[in-house]
Design an enzyme around this catalytic site. Structure first.
Site, PDB file in Angstrom:
ATOM      1  CD  GLU A 269      26.766  67.786  28.281  1.00  0.00           C
ATOM      2  OE1 GLU A 269      25.894  68.250  28.936  1.00  0.00           O
ATOM      3  OE2 GLU A 269      28.062  68.178  28.017  1.00  0.00           O
ATOM      4  CE  LYS A 340      25.768  70.790  33.584  1.00  0.00           C
ATOM      5  NZ  LYS A 340      26.068  71.412  32.373  1.00  0.00           N
ATOM      6  CB  CYS A 392      29.377  70.206  30.583  1.00  0.00           C
ATOM      7  SG  CYS A 392      29.633  71.454  29.207  1.00  0.00           S
TER       8      CYS A 392
END
Length: 525
Positions: A269, A340, A392
């Protein structure tokens, strides 16, 4: 008033059930990774069932709250590491913030126990309502205020013999199984209802037997050579502008000697900390290098779009899109990307930011103003491999991940930066959650993070290979691809919710029958 509250506190401190509830909740931590003592889940829940078996819903809620507070206070204690080290709050305020978070999360099990106490008239009804109550409250915990579905009971069974049920009922179903088995243990030890316990266990045994002998997934015969790159960049340097180029150079230098004979290269990430538009020349050169070496690379990068002023936590694909491509594919804002969707409160967006940001560094962290991507997005396509991505915190949202699963999805790919949490059990729990998603969807999992835990997991063999934490290292490995689709990937949580609805209906009908009988008896006599 103060004296009254003090007397209540003294009474609570002398309450053995209160201490038992709190200790049972704390002990749950050892059922999760890295400890993995999964049978503790059943014992702890049996204790919780015992202390909440009270005359009134209020008393059940009190002990359920203490159980929940212990469950989260120790279980997510790693959150305090990030608050204390990077939040800029005095220790007293950081502890208060943690206490408030744990108290909020403890409300959900308190409600579940109070609900079962209020509406159950028999042991089987209490079992049914505990299962239904936890189904509802765990759903709400994972949904309200953007949701926090961490530490559900089902994750404790990731490495247990019950994990064969994950492709059928998912982690959500395993959570309800923990509730059922924990209560059955309490039921058996306290009331010795052997016939009732046997009748309740029979369908569970049948389900376990059926799941172990009926599967649609198997190895396809194809293998994927994957290179994971773990840079181990200190969190204090992650967003320092003068460190952007050294960080980007480090990942490039670690990858360069390992391009050959690799189908897919993965970086963590925001491995490239520079915003995408400013890193264009770097990305073009990386795209050409990947294509020249007959491979593809997926990396995290922030994307600030100047026209809309939106900033996305993004994954992009560089190098080959299809296996027979001769050139790279990259251009700015090309569609082979993932933005995301499930953002982390405070870390990636700040609610009421005009009010909160001036209060403390905790509410003004770098890169805490991200915009949401769509909930449903196309899989990434890298060197002919269809990649199901999650960034995540998103990996904890089972339905979000399943919502992006397609019949062509080859691997589950998740990236993270767990440097926020130091040498705590948080990263281990995060890896455990990712492995549960792989079990549910029956797809090989590739996880790469800044400082660990990075690794791969095969849900059929249940083998895991990782890079040691807190090291700069690479992992080159071959993944066996899997064909077929799990029952969970097709139907999600729907069968479990139907079962919960059936339990509630049975309890409702029993109550209705008793009500009608009482009315008739009153009318005649």
């Amino acid at each position: 008033m103060l004296k009254t509250q003090l007397n209540k506190l003294i009474t609570l401190c002398k309450d053995k059930n209160a201490w038992l509830a709190l200790i049972a909740g704390c002990a749950l931590t050892f059922a999760y990774a890295p400890f993995g003592l999964w049978p503790i889940t059943f014992i702890c829940f049996a204790i919780a069932a015992y202390v909440t078996d009270q005359p009134t819903p209020k008393q059940a809620a009190k002990y359920g709250f203490l159980f929940g507070f212990g469950w989260f206070a120790l279980g997510i204690s790693w959150v305090h590491v990030s608050i204390a080290q990077f939040g800029g709050l005095p220790i007293a305020l950081s502890l208060l913030a943690m206490a408030l978070l744990c108290a909020y999360l403890a409300l959900y099990p308190a409600l579940a126990f109070a609900f079962a106490n209020r509406y159950s008239k028999s042991h089987w009804q209490r079992l049914a309502l505990l299962i239904s109550g936890f189904a509802i409250t765990e759903y709400l915990r994972g949904t309200l205020l953007t949701g926090f579905p961490w530490l559900s009971f089902g994750y404790t069974l990731t490495d247990s013999p019950f994990n064969g049920l994950a492709p059928w009922i998912g982690e959500f179903g395993l959570t309800l199984l923990c509730v059922a088995l924990g209560y059955i243990g309490y039921w058996l030890l306290r009331y010795k209802h052997y016939k009732s316990v046997f009748a309740t266990l029979t369908p569970i045994v049948i389900l376990c037997f059926f799941s172990s002998h009926n599967t649609d997934t198997r190895y396809s015969g194809q293998q994927l050579k994957t290179l994971l790159v773990q840079g181990n960049i200190a969190q204090s340097l992650r967003w320092a502008p003068e460190q952007f180029w050294p960080t980007m150079s480090k990942y490039q230098d670690m990858t360069r000697p390992n391009w050959a004979n690799v189908d897919l290269v993965v970086w963590p990430e925001a491995a490239i900390p520079e915003i995408e538009d400013y890193a264009f020349d770097y990305l073009i050169n990386l795209d050409k290098a990947a294509a020249f070496n007959n491979t593809a690379l997926i990396t995290g990068i922030p994307d600030y779009q100047f026209d809309t002023r939106n900033v996305y936590n993004t994954l992009i694909v560089l190098g080959k899109k299809q296996q027979d491509d001769k050139e790279g594919q990259y251009r700015y804002l090309h569609r082979n990307r993932y933005q995301k969707h499930q953002l982390l409160p405070i870390g990636e967006f700040v609610p009421f930011e005009d009010l909160l940001r001036p209060l403390a560094p905790l509410f003004d962290l770098p890169m805490s103003s991200f915009s949401r991507g769509d909930a449903v997005q196309n899989n990434l396509l890298a060197n002919g491999i269809h990649v199901l991505p999650a960034i995540c915190y998103e990996i904890a949202f089972s339905e979000l991940v399943r919502g992006n699963y397609t019949n062509k999805s080859d691997i589950l790919f998740t990236v993270s930066n767990d440097a926020w949490f130091g040498d705590s059990h948080g990263p281990h729990q995060h890896m455990q959650i990712a492995r549960m998603r792989a079990l549910e969807l029956q797809r090989p999992m590739v996880r790469v993070t800044n400082n660990g835990i990075s690794g791969v997991y095969d849900p059929l063999s249940q083998q895991q290979i990782t890079i040691p934490q807190f090291t700069s290292d690479v992992l080159s490995t071959e993944l066996k691809l899997i064909s077929g689709h799990s029952f969970f990937s097709k139907h999600g949580h729907t069968p479990v919710w139907l079962f919960v609805g059936l339990l509630l209906l049975l309890v409702l009908l029993t109550h209705a029958r008793r009500y009608v009988s009482a009315k008739m008896e009153k009318a005649f006599f």
